[in-house]
Design a protein around this motif. Structure first.
Motif, PDB file in Angstrom:
ATOM      1  N   TYR A  46       0.838  -1.204   0.000  1.00 18.31           N
ATOM      2  CA  TYR A  46       0.000   0.000   0.000  1.00 18.31           C
ATOM      3  C   TYR A  46       0.871   1.252   0.000  1.00 18.31           C
ATOM      4  O   TYR A  46       0.648   2.209  -0.762  1.00 18.31           O
ATOM      5  N   LEU A  47       1.863   1.283   0.885  1.00 17.68           N
ATOM      6  CA  LEU A  47       2.733   2.449   1.002  1.00 17.68           C
ATOM      7  C   LEU A  47       3.507   2.687  -0.290  1.00 17.68           C
ATOM      8  O   LEU A  47       3.573   3.820  -0.799  1.00 17.68           O
ATOM      9  N   ALA A  48       4.107   1.630  -0.839  1.00 16.86           N
ATOM     10  CA  ALA A  48       4.877   1.778  -2.069  1.00 16.86           C
ATOM     11  C   ALA A  48       3.980   2.214  -3.223  1.00 16.86           C
ATOM     12  O   ALA A  48       4.383   3.029  -4.065  1.00 16.86           O
ATOM     13  N   GLY A  49       2.744   1.691  -3.265  1.00 15.74           N
ATOM     14  CA  GLY A  49       1.820   2.078  -4.326  1.00 15.74           C
ATOM     15  C   GLY A  49       1.501   3.558  -4.295  1.00 15.74           C
ATOM     16  O   GLY A  49       1.514   4.233  -5.334  1.00 15.74           O
ATOM     17  N   LEU A  50       1.233   4.098  -3.096  1.00 12.08           N
ATOM     18  CA  LEU A  50       0.952   5.532  -2.983  1.00 12.08           C
ATOM     19  C   LEU A  50       2.182   6.365  -3.322  1.00 12.08           C
ATOM     20  O   LEU A  50       2.078   7.414  -3.977  1.00 12.08           O
ATOM     21  N   ALA A  51       3.353   5.915  -2.839  1.00  8.69           N
ATOM     22  CA  ALA A  51       4.576   6.667  -3.099  1.00  8.69           C
ATOM     23  C   ALA A  51       4.877   6.720  -4.595  1.00  8.69           C
ATOM     24  O   ALA A  51       5.239   7.785  -5.143  1.00  8.69           O
ATOM     25  N   VAL A  52       4.710   5.599  -5.280  1.00  6.48           N
ATOM     26  CA  VAL A  52       4.973   5.570  -6.720  1.00  6.48           C
ATOM     27  C   VAL A  52       3.926   6.390  -7.470  1.00  6.48           C
ATOM     28  O   VAL A  52       4.244   7.107  -8.436  1.00  6.48           O
ATOM     29  N   PHE A  53       2.670   6.304  -7.025  1.00  5.64           N
ATOM     30  CA  PHE A  53       1.615   7.054  -7.715  1.00  5.64           C
ATOM     31  C   PHE A  53       1.855   8.561  -7.647  1.00  5.64           C
ATOM     32  O   PHE A  53       1.507   9.302  -8.577  1.00  5.64           O
ATOM     33  N   ALA A  54       2.477   9.015  -6.552  1.00  2.00           N
ATOM     34  CA  ALA A  54       2.760  10.442  -6.421  1.00  2.00           C
ATOM     35  C   ALA A  54       3.728  10.930  -7.506  1.00  2.00           C
ATOM     36  O   ALA A  54       3.815  12.133  -7.776  1.00  2.00           O
TER      37      ALA A  54
END
Length: 398
Positions: A46-54
Motif C-alpha cells: 500500500y505504502l509503495a503504491g501511494l509513493a509511486v503514484f505520487a
C-alpha cells in the motif's frame, strides 16, 4: 493534481506510512503468528503504491506500477489469513496466486487493451474492487469469519472499498469517457479518504487478531498449568493440594446427609517392584492402580495422589461398611490385572477413617495414615478402619 487532491494523497501516505511502521515494529519487537509477515508486506505494498503514484506526473511508469502494488495488497492479506488460521478453505492457494497473476498481467497490458486513460482507471478500479471482494469471500468462508465481531466489521470495510471502486469503474466506463485525471472529482477524494480509513482499520484488525491469539494462548497455557498443578501427570489423580480442597468440599456437602469415609492406601512392596523390575514397571503399576480406582469411583468420590505410591480416596456420605465393600472391590480387581516382566501381583494396604466436620482433612489423613501403617504391620493386603469397629481384613472382619 489540485491542492485538495494533493492534501488527501499526502494524508493517505502518512496514514499508510504510520501503519507500515507499526507493523514493522510489532514484527520486530513482539511475538507474531504465521501470516503476520504477509500482512506486513501488504502494508508496505500500500505504502509503495501511494509513493509511486505520487510520481505519475514525472514518471510514465508510475501509474501502472502503483496499480500493480495496490492490487497486490489484498491478495497478500488473503495469504496472511490463510497462514494465520491454517484452515482448508473452499478455494485453494492456487486461486490466490492465479488471480493475483491474472490481475497483474491485465494491468501490465492495459496500454494494449485500452485506448483512453479513463478506461485504464476503470479496469484498475474493477480489479481493485474484485480483489477486495475475493478477500471478503475468503474471510466469510473462515469459521471465525462469521463468529468474530472484528472480522465481521472488517468485512464491512472491504465491502465499502469494493463499492466505491465499482462505482468509480462505472463512472470511468459510462459517464466520463476520456477522463484522464484520477483525483479530479469529489468521489476520488472520498475514495482516497476511505482507503486511508480502511488501512487504519486493517491495521487495527491485524493487531486485534494478534492480541486475541496471544490471549487465547495465555488462557490455554493457564489451563495447562492449572491442570498440571491440580492433577498428577502420571496417574491422572488429583494432586495433594487439589485433593485436600476437593475432599473438604465433599465432606462439608455430605455432612448434611451422613459422615464421609476417608481411605488412604499404597501398593505393597512398591520399592521391591522398582528395584527388581525398574522404575518403568513401578510407573506402570501406579497407572494400573489409578485406572482400577477410577473405574470404580462413584459420582462425587474424590481420588488423589498424595506422593510416591500413596493415594487417598474420599467417599462422601459413606459408612465404614460401605467403604469396606468399595475397597474390597478395588483390591480384588487390581489383583486380577495381568502383570508383565514377572512382576508380583499388586496388593494394597489401606487405612480408613470416618470424617465429620469440624475435623480437617489433614487431621483425618493423619489418622488414616496410622491405620494404613497398622495394616502393614499386620501383614499387608488388608484394610484397617480406625473407628469403633476397630479393623477389618479385605476378605473378612477380624
Amino acid at each position: 493534481m489540485d491542492l485538495s487532491a494533493r492534501a488527501v494523497l499526502i494524508l493517505a501516505a502518512a496514514v499508510v506510512t504510520t501503519a507500515a511502521t507499526v507493523m514493522l515494529y510489532v514484527r520486530a519487537s513482539r511475538r507474531v503468528y504465521p501470516g503476520f509477515g504477509f500482512w506486513t508486506l501488504a502494508m508496505l505494498a500500500y505504502l509503495a503504491g501511494l509513493a509511486v503514484f505520487a510520481l505519475k506526473d514525472v514518471w510514465s511508469l508510475a501509474r501502472p506500477l502503483a496499480s500493480q502494488l495496490l492490487v497486490a495488497a489484498p491478495f497478500l492479506i488473503a495469504l496472511g489469513f490463510r497462514r494465520f488460521y491454517q484452515q482448508q478453505l473452499r478455494l485453494s492457494l492456487r486461486w490466490d496466486v492465479s488471480l493475483l497473476a491474472l490481475s497483474l498481467l491485465t494491468l501490465l497490458l492495459l496500454p494494449v487493451l485500452t485506448t483512453t486513460a479513463g478506461q485504464q482507471v476503470g479496469v484498475f478500479s474493477l480489479l481493485y474492487a474484485a480483489a477486495h471482494l475475493y478477500l471478503l469471500a475468503l474471510l466469510m468462508w473462515l469459521r471465525d469469519g462469521r463468529r468474530n465481531a472484528t472480522l465481521r466489521a472488517y468485512a464491512l470495510v472491504l465491502l465499502g472499498v469494493a463499492a466505491l471502486f465499482t462505482y468509480r469503474a462505472f463512472v470511468s466506463f459510462f459517464l466520463e469517457p476520456g477522463h484522464e485525471i484520477f483525483f479530479e472529482d469529489a468521489s476520488a477524494l472520498l475514495r482516497m479518504a476511505w482507503n486511508a480509513v480502511a488501512v487504519v482499520l486493517t491495521l487495527c484488525l491485524f493487531l486485534v487478531l494478534t492480541f486475541e491469539r496471544t490471549e487465547q494462548e495465555l488462557v490455554r497455557t493457564q489451563q495447562q498449568l492449572r491442570q498440571l498443578a491440580q492433577f498428577d501427570s502420571l496417574t491422572g489423580a488429583a494432586s495433594r493440594s487439589h485433593f485436600l480442597a476437593l475432599a473438604w468440599q465433599a465432606v462439608q456437602t455430605s455432612a448434611r446427609q451422613a459422615a464421609a469415609t476417608l481411605v488412604m492406601f499404597d501398593l505393597d512392596h512398591f520399592k521391591r517392584i522398582n528395584d527388581n523390575h525398574g522404575h518403568a514397571s513401578g510407573d506402570q503399576a501406579l497407572q494400573q492402580l489409578a485406572m482400577t480406582v477410577q473405574a470404580n469411583l462413584r459420582a462425587g468420590d474424590v481420588f488423589g495422589r498424595l506422593g510416591g505410591d500413596e493415594f487417598a480416596l474420599l467417599l462422601p456420605a459413606t459408612t465404614p461398611a460401605a467403604a469396606t465393600s468399595v475397597c474390597q472391590r478395588i483390591a480384588e480387581r487390581l489383583k486380577a490385572v495381568p502383570q508383565t516382566d514377572n512382576a508380583t501381583t499388586l496388593t494394597l494396604s489401606m487405612g480408613a477413617v470416618t470424617v465429620t466436620p469440624p475435623e480437617t482433612i489433614e487431621r483425618a489423613l493423619a489418622r488414616a495414615d496410622a491405620a494404613l501403617y497398622r495394616a502393614k504391620r499386620e501383614g499387608r493386603d488388608r484394610l484397617i478402619i480406625d473407628d469403633a469397629a476397630a479393623s477389618a481384613g479385605l476378605y473378612a472382619s477380624d
